[in-house]
Design an enzyme around this catalytic site. Structure first.
Site, PDB file in Angstrom:
ATOM      1  N   VAL A  29       0.898  -1.166   0.000  1.00 25.73           N
ATOM      2  CA  VAL A  29       0.000   0.000   0.000  1.00 25.73           C
ATOM      3  C   VAL A  29       0.934   1.212   0.000  1.00 25.73           C
ATOM      4  O   VAL A  29       1.560   1.523   1.015  1.00 25.73           O
ATOM      5  CB  VAL A  29      -0.914   0.007   1.244  1.00 25.73           C
ATOM      6  CG1 VAL A  29      -1.750   1.284   1.289  1.00 25.73           C
ATOM      7  CG2 VAL A  29      -1.815  -1.230   1.240  1.00 25.73           C
ATOM      8  N   PRO A  30       1.078   1.876  -1.161  1.00 22.02           N
ATOM      9  CA  PRO A  30       2.239   2.741  -1.396  1.00 22.02           C
ATOM     10  C   PRO A  30       2.158   4.123  -0.763  1.00 22.02           C
ATOM     11  O   PRO A  30       2.034   5.142  -1.453  1.00 22.02           O
ATOM     12  CB  PRO A  30       2.268   2.846  -2.924  1.00 22.02           C
ATOM     13  CG  PRO A  30       0.829   2.732  -3.324  1.00 22.02           C
ATOM     14  CD  PRO A  30       0.181   1.814  -2.327  1.00 22.02           C
ATOM     15  N   CYS A  31       2.290   4.172   0.566  1.00 21.20           N
ATOM     16  CA  CYS A  31       2.246   5.471   1.248  1.00 21.20           C
ATOM     17  C   CYS A  31       3.468   6.322   0.905  1.00 21.20           C
ATOM     18  O   CYS A  31       3.470   7.528   1.158  1.00 21.20           O
ATOM     19  CB  CYS A  31       2.111   5.294   2.756  1.00 21.20           C
ATOM     20  SG  CYS A  31       3.377   4.259   3.484  1.00 21.20           S
ATOM     21  N   HIS A  32       4.504   5.678   0.319  1.00 20.49           N
ATOM     22  CA  HIS A  32       5.675   6.481  -0.095  1.00 20.49           C
ATOM     23  C   HIS A  32       5.323   7.408  -1.267  1.00 20.49           C
ATOM     24  O   HIS A  32       6.086   8.290  -1.602  1.00 20.49           O
ATOM     25  CB  HIS A  32       6.838   5.554  -0.471  1.00 20.49           C
ATOM     26  CG  HIS A  32       6.536   4.599  -1.592  1.00 20.49           C
ATOM     27  ND1 HIS A  32       5.923   3.379  -1.373  1.00 20.49           N
ATOM     28  CD2 HIS A  32       6.741   4.684  -2.934  1.00 20.49           C
ATOM     29  CE1 HIS A  32       5.775   2.750  -2.537  1.00 20.49           C
ATOM     30  NE2 HIS A  32       6.262   3.518  -3.508  1.00 20.49           N
TER      31      HIS A  32
END
Lengths: 193, 155
Positions: A155-158
């Site tokens: 889950v690409p919070c970056h």
């Protein structure tokens, strides 16, 4: 010192899995950034621990919040490891893994689901993510939701930045966030802006 | 209430004591199977456990029950000394205490369990009593009788 053999212990774990007793299976996995912790339930991937996080602490937290039936079972996480390896090699842009969202709820969960829809190589601001989650004024809460994302990388919070393009924060440290975005080719468009 | 640690921690910390007790109680051959039965039973019951303070005592109590089941299934016969020794010999892996554990395996059940719990996993009398479901005094007696017999046997 007498110890049970690996075979005996592995046989026990195989039987536990067969009986449906492996509520949380985990593995310590390597990555270009350092060791990761990958944990999944029968529903899907539930937790990814980044290199600078205390893996023992994460396991204690899983025992308290999901189920104390937590066992190291590398084979159970083969699919997760395979996809992450491909991702780090730049060969995978979309994860196809079942996710277990049970560590999040409410607004945080909505934010994290919104983050999960940001495509590879793109970025969004905390404000945009807050709006997608249904409350564009809750920017600070959206930031907290990013920070408490239980399944980073997948889950690409970056991919969430400050308005204006500053990196903001990252659980795995800012150098890792920058490296991930560079790998995805998401930072080039920011140069000079 | 002490929170329950991840089961992997329980396995890491106590598998050595459990296998030692089981080798003493049912011999080398039966121990692996009893070990799996013990930890499966423990894992099934684990989320409902309301006291995490004496996990080792809890596991050894289960192990003791599994050892009794094992003996029941085998018609309560004690493990012949020769059989246990033969198991280890062909591999050339001869642990110095094999003879001792074989002799322990040949003791009557209560004495065998008491000796295994005391010396296999270094348990105090009170915990041995809890694991055997008897009074500390009875545990002490079983241990004493078992040791006396071992001394005679091994000279």
């Amino acid at each position: 010192m007498k110890t049970a053999t690996d075979t005996t212990i592995n046989n026990f774990k195989a039987r536990a899995a067969k009986e449906g007793l492996l509520d949380v299976a985990y593995v310590h996995a390597d990555s270009p950034f350092g060791p990761l912790l990958l944990a999944q339930t029968k529903k899907g991937l539930v937790r990814v621990g980044l290199p600078n996080q205390d893996q023992d602490e994460l396991l204690v937290d899983l025992a308290a919040r999901v189920s104390p039936r937590v066992l190291e079972a590398p084979a159970e996480l083969d699919a997760v490891r395979r996809e992450l390896d491909l991702y780090f090699e730049g060969k995978l842009e979309r994860f196809d893994l079942p996710l277990d969202w049970s560590l999040s709820d409410g607004f945080r969960l909505r934010v994290q689901r919104a983050i999960n829809r940001i495509p590879y190589g793109q970025t969004r601001s905390y404000t945009e993510v807050a709006a997608k989650a249904g409350n564009e004024r809750a920017v600070r809460a959206a930031g907290t939701a990013c920070g408490s994302n239980p399944i980073p990388l997948v889950v690409p919070c970056h991919r969430v930045l400050r308005t204006g393009g500053a990196l903001g924060g990252y659980g795995g440290g800012l150098p890792m966030k920058r490296a991930l975005l560079e790998m995805e080719g998401a930072l080039e468009s920011q140069v000079g802006s | 209430m002490t929170p329950l640690p991840p089961f992997q921690t329980v396995l890491d910390e106590h598998s050595g004591a459990v296998i030692a007790v089981l080798r003493g109680a049912v011999g080398r051959e039966g121990a692996d199977d009893c070990f799996q039965e013990t930890f499966l039973a423990a894992l099934r019951a684990y989320p409902r456990l309301d006291d995490a303070r004496n996990l080792r005592g809890w596991l050894l109590t289960i192990a003791h029950r599994k050892a009794i089941d094992h003996h029941r299934a085998n018609g309560r016969r004690p493990i012949p000394v020769a059989e246990s020794v033969e198991v280890a010999a062909p591999d050339g892996i001869s642990e110095p205490d094999d003879e001792l554990w074989a002799a322990v395996g040949a003791l009557p059940p209560k004495q065998r369990a008491a000796v295994a719990l005391r010396y296999g996993s270094d348990l105090p009398h009170s915990e041995i009593a809890a694991a055997l479901g008897c009074s500390p005094e009875a545990a002490r007696r079983s241990l004493h009788e078992g040791l006396k017999r071992l001394r005679k046997e091994l000279g």
